[in-house]
Design an enzyme around this catalytic site. Sequence first.
Site, short mmCIF file in Angstrom:
data_model
loop_
_atom_site.label_atom_id
_atom_site.label_comp_id
_atom_site.label_asym_id
_atom_site.label_seq_id
_atom_site.Cartn_x
_atom_site.Cartn_y
_atom_site.Cartn_z
N GLY A 51 -4.40 2.13 -5.76
CA GLY A 51 -3.01 2.43 -6.04
C GLY A 51 -2.13 1.29 -5.58
O GLY A 51 -2.53 0.50 -4.71
N GLN A 110 5.47 -3.19 -3.11
CA GLN A 110 4.36 -4.04 -2.67
C GLN A 110 4.28 -5.34 -3.46
O GLN A 110 3.58 -6.27 -3.05
CB GLN A 110 3.03 -3.29 -2.78
N CYS A 148 -4.59 0.61 2.61
CA CYS A 148 -3.44 0.10 1.85
C CYS A 148 -3.62 -1.40 1.61
O CYS A 148 -4.01 -2.12 2.53
CB CYS A 148 -2.16 0.35 2.65
N LEU A 149 -3.33 -1.85 0.39
CA LEU A 149 -3.46 -3.28 0.08
C LEU A 149 -2.47 -4.11 0.89
O LEU A 149 -2.67 -5.32 1.05
CB LEU A 149 -3.26 -3.52 -1.42
N HIS A 184 0.23 8.84 -1.19
CA HIS A 184 0.33 7.55 -0.49
C HIS A 184 1.30 6.62 -1.24
O HIS A 184 2.16 5.99 -0.62
CB HIS A 184 -1.08 6.91 -0.42
N GLU A 185 1.15 6.56 -2.57
CA GLU A 185 2.00 5.66 -3.36
C GLU A 185 3.46 6.13 -3.37
O GLU A 185 4.38 5.33 -3.30
CB GLU A 185 1.47 5.49 -4.78
N HIS A 218 5.38 4.99 -0.41
CA HIS A 218 5.87 3.60 -0.49
C HIS A 218 7.29 3.54 -1.07
O HIS A 218 8.08 2.68 -0.68
CB HIS A 218 4.96 2.77 -1.39
ZN LIG Z 1 -0.24 1.42 0.20
#
Ligand SMILES: [Zn+2]
Length: 178
Positions: free
Chosen positions: A43, A48, A94-95, A136-137, A140
Amino acid sequence: MIYPEGEKILRKKCTPVKRVRQEARQLAQDLVDTLNAHPEGIGLAAPQIGAQQRIVVVRLGGGSDSEQEPGPPLPLIDPKIVEAGDEKPDFDGCLSLPGLYGKTVRPHHLRITGLYSNGRAFDRVFDGFDAVVVHHELDHLDGVLFIDRISRLEDLYRVQEDEHGEPVRVPLTSLTQV
Ligand SMILES: [Zn+2]
């Protein structure tokens, strides 16, 4: 480029898109392309990649309980939670926090409304790990990172390779390592 933890934009509240025009479609495509370039990710959210708009992409059907590869990145625009339930612990990464994982509690049932990148409205249910990914997304978009949902240091760990090249969990001993 994916913005790492510490970048101010990751802590901002994002703005609704409202009407899907060329700019939003392009941003959704940029998110799809960026996530495709990071096959370890499931995701990604607009902040991000430096955009303060309410757009995320999710790859559904993954998770440790799934035998399959997660599906292609699906963009969700102005996603809104209308129903949430079945809160329980699961794994989070998380990226923007590469190599860091943790145990967080999130809903495993979500009903979300929003727009697809073709501008069509949707109202759909996400269950199990898909709900975790979507939640999670969506976090953000409100400037929330998964580390904010960690209640105990013991729930946070790094994954590193041991001397045989096998992945091992390394617990963190202090929060300054985050
Ligand atoms: Zn993330």
